[in-house]
Design an enzyme around this catalytic site. Structure first.
Site, mmCIF file in Angstrom:
data_model
loop_
_atom_site.group_PDB
_atom_site.id
_atom_site.type_symbol
_atom_site.label_atom_id
_atom_site.label_comp_id
_atom_site.label_asym_id
_atom_site.label_seq_id
_atom_site.Cartn_x
_atom_site.Cartn_y
_atom_site.Cartn_z
ATOM 1 N N SER A 245 10.537 47.403 30.799
ATOM 2 C CA SER A 245 10.788 47.833 32.171
ATOM 3 C C SER A 245 12.130 48.557 32.197
ATOM 4 O O SER A 245 13.185 47.954 31.976
ATOM 5 C CB SER A 245 10.837 46.610 33.102
ATOM 6 O OG SER A 245 11.465 46.971 34.315
ATOM 7 N N HIS B 279 7.308 50.777 31.758
ATOM 8 C CA HIS B 279 7.040 50.258 33.100
ATOM 9 C C HIS B 279 8.155 50.755 34.020
ATOM 10 O O HIS B 279 9.341 50.563 33.729
ATOM 11 C CB HIS B 279 7.040 48.726 32.999
ATOM 12 C CG HIS B 279 6.700 48.003 34.249
ATOM 13 N ND1 HIS B 279 5.411 47.708 34.630
ATOM 14 C CD2 HIS B 279 7.502 47.461 35.206
ATOM 15 C CE1 HIS B 279 5.421 47.028 35.756
ATOM 16 N NE2 HIS B 279 6.687 46.866 36.143
ATOM 17 N N ASP C 207 9.658 50.501 37.704
ATOM 18 C CA ASP C 207 9.673 49.686 38.926
ATOM 19 C C ASP C 207 10.241 50.479 40.087
ATOM 20 O O ASP C 207 11.413 50.865 40.074
ATOM 21 C CB ASP C 207 10.552 48.445 38.697
ATOM 22 C CG ASP C 207 9.859 47.403 37.844
ATOM 23 O OD1 ASP C 207 8.706 47.054 38.149
ATOM 24 O OD2 ASP C 207 10.470 46.952 36.852
ATOM 25 N N HIS D 229 4.996 50.755 38.982
ATOM 26 C CA HIS D 229 4.803 49.555 39.789
ATOM 27 C C HIS D 229 5.440 49.823 41.154
ATOM 28 O O HIS D 229 6.667 49.808 41.282
ATOM 29 C CB HIS D 229 5.457 48.375 39.045
ATOM 30 C CG HIS D 229 5.402 47.079 39.783
ATOM 31 N ND1 HIS D 229 6.089 45.955 39.363
ATOM 32 C CD2 HIS D 229 4.744 46.710 40.912
ATOM 33 C CE1 HIS D 229 5.844 44.963 40.196
ATOM 34 N NE2 HIS D 229 5.042 45.400 41.139
ATOM 35 N N GLY E 76 11.517 42.219 42.750
ATOM 36 C CA GLY E 76 12.731 42.766 43.361
ATOM 37 C C GLY E 76 13.912 42.818 42.405
ATOM 38 O O GLY E 76 14.806 43.635 42.584
ATOM 39 N N PHE E 77 13.887 41.945 41.421
ATOM 40 C CA PHE E 77 15.050 41.875 40.532
ATOM 41 C C PHE E 77 14.601 41.564 39.105
ATOM 42 O O PHE E 77 13.631 40.808 38.916
ATOM 43 C CB PHE E 77 16.030 40.776 40.994
ATOM 44 C CG PHE E 77 16.558 41.045 42.371
ATOM 45 C CD1 PHE E 77 17.684 41.833 42.555
ATOM 46 C CD2 PHE E 77 15.888 40.553 43.494
ATOM 47 C CE1 PHE E 77 18.140 42.123 43.839
ATOM 48 C CE2 PHE E 77 16.336 40.829 44.782
ATOM 49 C CZ PHE E 77 17.465 41.615 44.963
ATOM 50 N N CYS E 78 15.324 42.111 38.161
ATOM 51 C CA CYS E 78 15.025 41.717 36.782
ATOM 52 C C CYS E 78 15.956 40.544 36.416
ATOM 53 O O CYS E 78 16.843 40.174 37.187
ATOM 54 C CB CYS E 78 15.164 42.886 35.821
ATOM 55 S SG CYS E 78 16.562 43.910 36.092
ATOM 56 N N GLY E 79 15.706 39.951 35.280
ATOM 57 C CA GLY E 79 16.555 38.861 34.803
ATOM 58 C C GLY E 79 16.311 37.525 35.485
ATOM 59 O O GLY E 79 17.144 36.616 35.411
ATOM 60 N N ASP F 256 4.181 40.208 34.491
ATOM 61 C CA ASP F 256 5.447 40.913 34.749
ATOM 62 C C ASP F 256 6.512 39.980 35.330
ATOM 63 O O ASP F 256 6.351 39.479 36.446
ATOM 64 C CB ASP F 256 5.164 42.071 35.731
ATOM 65 C CG ASP F 256 6.391 42.914 36.017
ATOM 66 O OD1 ASP F 256 7.411 42.759 35.336
ATOM 67 O OD2 ASP F 256 6.303 43.758 36.947
ATOM 68 N N GLY G 59 10.475 37.947 33.891
ATOM 69 C CA GLY G 59 11.098 36.767 33.272
ATOM 70 C C GLY G 59 10.546 36.408 31.896
ATOM 71 O O GLY G 59 10.663 35.257 31.475
HETATM 72 C C1 DX5 Z 1 10.508 42.655 39.085
HETATM 73 C C2 DX5 Z 1 9.963 43.812 38.271
HETATM 74 C C3 DX5 Z 1 9.888 43.512 36.794
HETATM 75 C C4 DX5 Z 1 11.231 43.265 36.138
HETATM 76 C C5 DX5 Z 1 11.078 42.872 34.699
HETATM 77 O O1 DX5 Z 1 10.518 43.038 40.400
HETATM 78 O O2 DX5 Z 1 8.671 44.143 38.715
HETATM 79 O O3 DX5 Z 1 9.186 44.577 36.143
HETATM 80 O O4 DX5 Z 1 12.060 44.379 36.228
HETATM 81 O O5 DX5 Z 1 12.326 42.518 34.214
HETATM 82 P P1 DX5 Z 1 12.630 41.069 33.552
HETATM 83 O O6 DX5 Z 1 11.810 40.994 32.286
HETATM 84 O O7 DX5 Z 1 14.101 41.088 33.300
HETATM 85 O O8 DX5 Z 1 12.211 40.028 34.531
HETATM 86 ZN ZN ZN Z 2 7.427 45.517 37.547
#
Ligand code: DX5
Ligand code: ZN
Length: 212
Positions: free
Chosen positions: A13, A38, A40, A72, A152-155, A181, A183
């Site tokens: 992503s 991917h 986002d 996405h 909404g957020f990664c990590g 998708d 975590g």
């Molecule tokens: C969350 C996104 C994910 C995310 C994945 O809203 O749709 O695609 O960025 O990142 P990680 O693997 O860090 O959760």
């Molecule tokens: Zn995503």
């Protein structure tokens, strides 16, 4: 233990990469033999965060044409935006099943008349029965993006209930190719693969692992 990065399709992503180093991040994805990227898209309404828009998709398409671009859409009004993403080089679109019913209906109607591949994205709190409500549409798609975090957020931390939800989905919709998708680290990827997921999106864990 086998490294799932070698046996399961990992889709990085881009949003999880350093925004000032997207180009290096995409090169690292190619070096790692990833076939897809991917992207986002967040509008600050459907999810409480804003990411990037169609111009980033277009730049990726231009400079990294070999990476399949899956987009996405975490936006409240995808019916107003999806054409711009198709024009910019999106090859698969995911729209959320949690959209307002009238928006969902209009978007599905428009997407069905386009030559683009598309599927539904499903939030962690959305029941599989909701998918049954839209069974005819789901049966007409091949891919489903199952969220394993609140979008909404990664990590974020992987939601463990996802494993059970995959089993349930596979019972009701065995034709769907599932992509999970949010975590996901190696540990989760291994278990997801064992449950029959086709692919996983990996943001933070991927870009921590590869040198960008
Ligand atoms: C969350 C996104 C994910 C995310 C994945 O809203 O749709 O695609 O960025 O990142 P990680 O693997 O860090 O959760
Ligand atoms: Zn995503």
């Amino acid at each position: 233990m086998t490294d799932p990065l070698e046996t399961l399709e990992i889709i990085p992503s881009l949003f999880a990469a350093d925004p000032l180093r997207y180009c290096e991040a995409l090169k690292a994805a190619e070096r790692s033999k990833c076939r897809r990227i991917h992207l986002d898209i967040m509008d600050g309404h459907f999810v409480p965060n804003i990411s990037f828009g169609a111009s980033v998709v277009a730049a990726v398409a231009k400079e990294f044409p070999r990476l399949f671009r899956e987009v996405h859409l975490m936006v409240q009004n995808p019916q107003q935006h999806f054409e711009a993403f198709i024009k910019s080089g999106a090859q698969r679109l995911f729209i959320h099943i949690e959209l307002a019913p009238e928006v969902l209906e209009e978007t599905v109607r428009c997407l069905q008349s386009e030559a683009v591949d598309w599927g539904f994205a499903v939030n962690p709190e959305t029941s599989i029965e909701t998918l049954q409500t839209y069974r005819d549409w789901v049966l007409n798609t091949q891919h489903l993006l199952l969220m394993s975090v609140h979008p909404g957020f990664c990590g974020q931390t992987f939601i463990e209930e996802t494993y059970e939800r995959i089993k349930e989905l596979r019972t009701h919709f065995p034709h769907l190719k599932l992509c999970i998708d949010g975590g996901i680290r190696n540990r989760e990827a291994q278990r997801l693969q064992a449950l029959g997921s086709e692919s996983v999106v990996m943001g933070s864990a991927f870009f921590k692992k590869v040198s960008v």
